[in-house]
Design an enzyme around this catalytic site. Sequence first.
Site, PDB file in Angstrom:
ATOM      1  N   ASP A  92      76.801  51.032  15.630  1.00 34.37           N
ATOM      2  CA  ASP A  92      76.344  52.431  15.668  1.00 34.37           C
ATOM      3  C   ASP A  92      77.545  53.367  15.671  1.00 34.37           C
ATOM      4  O   ASP A  92      77.545  54.407  15.011  1.00 34.37           O
ATOM      5  CB  ASP A  92      75.482  52.692  16.909  1.00 34.37           C
ATOM      6  CG  ASP A  92      74.200  51.872  16.942  1.00 34.37           C
ATOM      7  OD1 ASP A  92      73.755  51.408  15.874  1.00 34.37           O
ATOM      8  OD2 ASP A  92      73.663  51.688  18.041  1.00 34.37           O
ATOM      9  N   ASP A 110      63.875  51.547  18.589  1.00 35.99           N
ATOM     10  CA  ASP A 110      62.842  50.969  19.453  1.00 35.99           C
ATOM     11  C   ASP A 110      62.725  51.883  20.669  1.00 35.99           C
ATOM     12  O   ASP A 110      63.468  51.765  21.625  1.00 35.99           O
ATOM     13  CB  ASP A 110      63.230  49.547  19.869  1.00 35.99           C
ATOM     14  CG  ASP A 110      62.217  48.926  20.825  1.00 35.99           C
ATOM     15  OD1 ASP A 110      61.205  49.579  21.151  1.00 35.99           O
ATOM     16  OD2 ASP A 110      62.457  47.782  21.255  1.00 35.99           O
ATOM     17  N   HIS A 129      66.704  48.797  15.327  1.00 33.88           N
ATOM     18  CA  HIS A 129      66.703  47.936  16.510  1.00 33.88           C
ATOM     19  C   HIS A 129      65.866  46.692  16.231  1.00 33.88           C
ATOM     20  O   HIS A 129      65.052  46.670  15.300  1.00 33.88           O
ATOM     21  CB  HIS A 129      66.150  48.697  17.716  1.00 33.88           C
ATOM     22  CG  HIS A 129      67.086  49.735  18.215  1.00 33.88           C
ATOM     23  ND1 HIS A 129      66.658  50.883  18.839  1.00 33.88           N
ATOM     24  CD2 HIS A 129      68.440  49.799  18.196  1.00 33.88           C
ATOM     25  CE1 HIS A 129      67.704  51.612  19.184  1.00 33.88           C
ATOM     26  NE2 HIS A 129      68.798  50.974  18.793  1.00 33.88           N
ATOM     27  N   GLY A 138      74.978  45.175  11.366  1.00 37.69           N
ATOM     28  CA  GLY A 138      74.966  43.731  11.186  1.00 37.69           C
ATOM     29  C   GLY A 138      73.738  43.045  10.656  1.00 37.69           C
ATOM     30  O   GLY A 138      73.577  42.837   9.452  1.00 37.69           O
ATOM     31  N   THR A 139      72.844  42.652  11.539  1.00 34.05           N
ATOM     32  CA  THR A 139      71.676  41.875  11.156  1.00 34.05           C
ATOM     33  C   THR A 139      70.764  42.659  10.227  1.00 34.05           C
ATOM     34  O   THR A 139      70.202  42.089   9.281  1.00 34.05           O
ATOM     35  CB  THR A 139      70.893  41.428  12.410  1.00 34.05           C
ATOM     36  OG1 THR A 139      71.794  40.779  13.300  1.00 34.05           O
ATOM     37  CG2 THR A 139      69.768  40.487  12.058  1.00 34.05           C
ATOM     38  N   ARG A 166      73.647  62.379  17.562  1.00 29.00           N
ATOM     39  CA  ARG A 166      74.348  63.655  17.747  1.00 29.00           C
ATOM     40  C   ARG A 166      75.280  63.951  16.574  1.00 29.00           C
ATOM     41  O   ARG A 166      75.314  65.076  16.060  1.00 29.00           O
ATOM     42  CB  ARG A 166      75.141  63.635  19.053  1.00 29.00           C
ATOM     43  CG  ARG A 166      75.904  64.910  19.320  1.00 29.00           C
ATOM     44  CD  ARG A 166      76.673  64.832  20.661  1.00 29.00           C
ATOM     45  NE  ARG A 166      77.407  66.038  20.896  1.00 29.00           N
ATOM     46  CZ  ARG A 166      78.624  66.268  20.409  1.00 29.00           C
ATOM     47  NH1 ARG A 166      79.240  65.361  19.680  1.00 29.00           N
ATOM     48  NH2 ARG A 166      79.239  67.413  20.658  1.00 29.00           N
ATOM     49  N   ASP A 179      75.772  54.856  22.593  1.00 32.67           N
ATOM     50  CA  ASP A 179      76.140  54.774  21.177  1.00 32.67           C
ATOM     51  C   ASP A 179      75.034  55.313  20.284  1.00 32.67           C
ATOM     52  O   ASP A 179      75.295  55.975  19.278  1.00 32.67           O
ATOM     53  CB  ASP A 179      76.438  53.323  20.780  1.00 32.67           C
ATOM     54  CG  ASP A 179      77.637  52.745  21.507  1.00 32.67           C
ATOM     55  OD1 ASP A 179      78.451  53.525  22.026  1.00 32.67           O
ATOM     56  OD2 ASP A 179      77.737  51.507  21.552  1.00 32.67           O
TER      57      ASP A 179
END
Length: 155
Positions: free
Chosen positions: A69, A89, A12, A39-40, A105, A99
């Site tokens: 995710d 986070d 996060h 992504g980032t 899970r 998500d």
Amino acid sequence: MRKKLTIALVAHDARKSDMVDWALYNKEFLSHHKLVCTGTTGALIEEALRAHGIEVEVERKNSGPLGGDTEVAAMVVQHEIDLAVFLIDDLSAQPHEADIQMLLRQCRVHNVPIACNRYSADLMITSNLWDADDYVPSPPVYKPFDREAFEEKMR
């Protein structure tokens, strides 16, 4: 390590610098494996490792809130992920909480080790079980607890 792992790295926003720092600390190890990142996080890790002369295979998915995710969870279901590191986070609400929980899970259901902090990630990547030819992880067992059978076994 002889085995080449596919490792999912997800972080996060408030944990991205921690993930990059962890990746740099473990750059030698990570350079021998395939990384799948949201992504980032993937862009930051790839940039940081390359700045330190480490070429690494990074497959970038969408950002978490845009389905990353979920994409990583689908790879878990398809048995394409060996290990996941997900720095969450825990101090902020996440708009894509469903998500996040689904990814966690699926790792549990499909017996994929998942580390949610640096310490557990370090313990997992340094385990000698990755290359132990005689070690086969036991699949999770989902059945009601039978108290009588347990007590019989204990006698």
